[in-house]
Design a protein around this motif. Structure first.
Motif, PDB file in Angstrom:
ATOM      1  N   CYS A 116       0.910  -1.105  -0.064  1.00 52.45           N
ATOM      2  CA  CYS A 116      -0.101  -0.026   0.039  1.00 52.45           C
ATOM      3  C   CYS A 116       0.944   1.052   0.005  1.00 52.45           C
ATOM      4  O   CYS A 116       1.764   1.195   0.703  1.00 52.45           O
ATOM      5  CB  CYS A 116      -0.985  -0.191   1.258  1.00 52.45           C
ATOM      6  SG  CYS A 116      -1.878   1.348   1.405  1.00 52.45           S
ATOM      7  N   HIS A 124      -8.966  -3.643  -2.247  1.00 55.30           N
ATOM      8  CA  HIS A 124      -8.094  -2.827  -1.265  1.00 55.30           C
ATOM      9  C   HIS A 124      -8.601  -1.349  -1.241  1.00 55.30           C
ATOM     10  O   HIS A 124      -8.445  -0.966  -0.145  1.00 55.30           O
ATOM     11  CB  HIS A 124      -6.640  -2.985  -2.209  1.00 55.30           C
ATOM     12  CG  HIS A 124      -5.602  -2.240  -1.369  1.00 55.30           C
ATOM     13  ND1 HIS A 124      -4.436  -2.850  -0.555  1.00 55.30           N
ATOM     14  CD2 HIS A 124      -5.397  -1.053  -1.262  1.00 55.30           C
ATOM     15  CE1 HIS A 124      -3.499  -1.906  -0.100  1.00 55.30           C
ATOM     16  NE2 HIS A 124      -4.297  -0.652  -0.375  1.00 55.30           N
ATOM     17  N   HIS A 142     -10.197   1.279   1.776  1.00 58.63           N
ATOM     18  CA  HIS A 142      -9.760   2.549   2.310  1.00 58.63           C
ATOM     19  C   HIS A 142     -10.943   3.507   2.633  1.00 58.63           C
ATOM     20  O   HIS A 142     -10.673   4.476   3.543  1.00 58.63           O
ATOM     21  CB  HIS A 142      -8.765   3.219   1.285  1.00 58.63           C
ATOM     22  CG  HIS A 142      -7.275   2.788   1.197  1.00 58.63           C
ATOM     23  ND1 HIS A 142      -6.521   3.074   2.202  1.00 58.63           N
ATOM     24  CD2 HIS A 142      -6.592   2.231   0.348  1.00 58.63           C
ATOM     25  CE1 HIS A 142      -5.223   2.522   2.267  1.00 58.63           C
ATOM     26  NE2 HIS A 142      -5.125   1.934   0.963  1.00 58.63           N
ATOM     27  N   GLU A 152      -0.524   0.225  -3.309  1.00 54.27           N
ATOM     28  CA  GLU A 152      -2.177   0.569  -3.617  1.00 54.27           C
ATOM     29  C   GLU A 152      -2.707   1.450  -2.746  1.00 54.27           C
ATOM     30  O   GLU A 152      -2.337   1.721  -1.570  1.00 54.27           O
ATOM     31  CB  GLU A 152      -2.797  -0.901  -3.430  1.00 54.27           C
ATOM     32  CG  GLU A 152      -2.331  -1.760  -4.678  1.00 54.27           C
ATOM     33  CD  GLU A 152      -3.203  -3.248  -4.535  1.00 54.27           C
ATOM     34  OE1 GLU A 152      -4.311  -3.213  -4.098  1.00 54.27           O
ATOM     35  OE2 GLU A 152      -2.681  -4.060  -4.693  1.00 54.27           O
TER      36      GLU A 152
HETATM   37 NI    NI Z   1      -3.599   1.335   0.122  1.00 48.45          NI
END
Ligand code: NI
Length: 198
Positions: free
Chosen positions: A93, A137, A141, A198
């Motif tokens: 991430c 993913h 968030h 990500e």
């Molecule tokens: Ni991320």
């Protein structure tokens, strides 16, 4: 073109639930442009608005590996319609520089969202694809959920986080994913290490 500063793990706003977008204003359009500028500059796969300090329900993904196969997809106010199967993979991430760990994900996902013009679309990501994982993913968030909450091995995750100078896994956020774990154990382990930020 504006490359935004990435909000790093440990910042409280990454744990907040982001707000729906009510109008695709000029400000929202600029934010989306900035998300892409930031994503491409950092060579990531996906980026969510909360990662640049805007707690709005927006994320962008591009799983294209070079300029010839670029495929930017903008998701505004996304909803997950269906998710099935289970896979595991090493994931990272952009809010956790250089830290990768093995996480559980659904194999397949179907999502609906608005594009940058406010037009609704439905997208089905191929089973086990990078796109399927990236959607999960980035969607997380928007609800303050981070990839380490899906980790298969907390000790492994803590080790890499510590090595990278980041806070350890927060036990309060660890997800109970017994069914996903059982499903993963039924299948041969994947050793996909294509993880990018990500
Ligand atoms: Ni991320």
């Amino acid at each position: 073109m504006t490359v935004k500063k990435i909000v790093k793990y440990g910042t409280p706003s990454l744990r907040e639930k982001s707000k729906e977008v009510h109008k695709i204003s000029k400000k929202v359009q600029i934010l989306v442009d900035d998300l892409y500028d930031t994503l491409y500059t950092l060579n990531g796969v996906g980026l969510a608005a909360p990662q640049v300090g805007e707690n709005l329900r927006i994320f962008v993904i591009d799983v294209g590996t070079d300029p010839k196969t670029m495929n930017p997809i903008t998701f505004i106010n996304p909803k997950i319609l269906k998710r099935e199967g289970a896979v595991n993979s090493y994931e990272g991430c952009l809010s956790f520089p250089n830290a990768y760990t093995n996480v559980r994900r659904y194999k397949y996902v179907k999502v609906k969202a608005l594009d940058i013009k406010g037009r609704p679309f439905i997208l089905e990501a191929d089973e086990g694809s990078l796109l399927a994982r990236a959607i999960q993913h980035e969607f997380d968030h928007l609800d303050g959920i981070l990839f380490i909450d899906h980790c298969r091995n907390r000790f492994e995750a803590d080790k890499i986080l510590t090595e990278k100078g980041l806070n350890p896994v927060d036990a309060d956020y660890l997800l109970d994913e017994k069914e996903l774990e059982e499903e993963i154990l039924k299948n041969p382990p994947e050793t996909d290490s294509s993880a990018k930020g990500e």
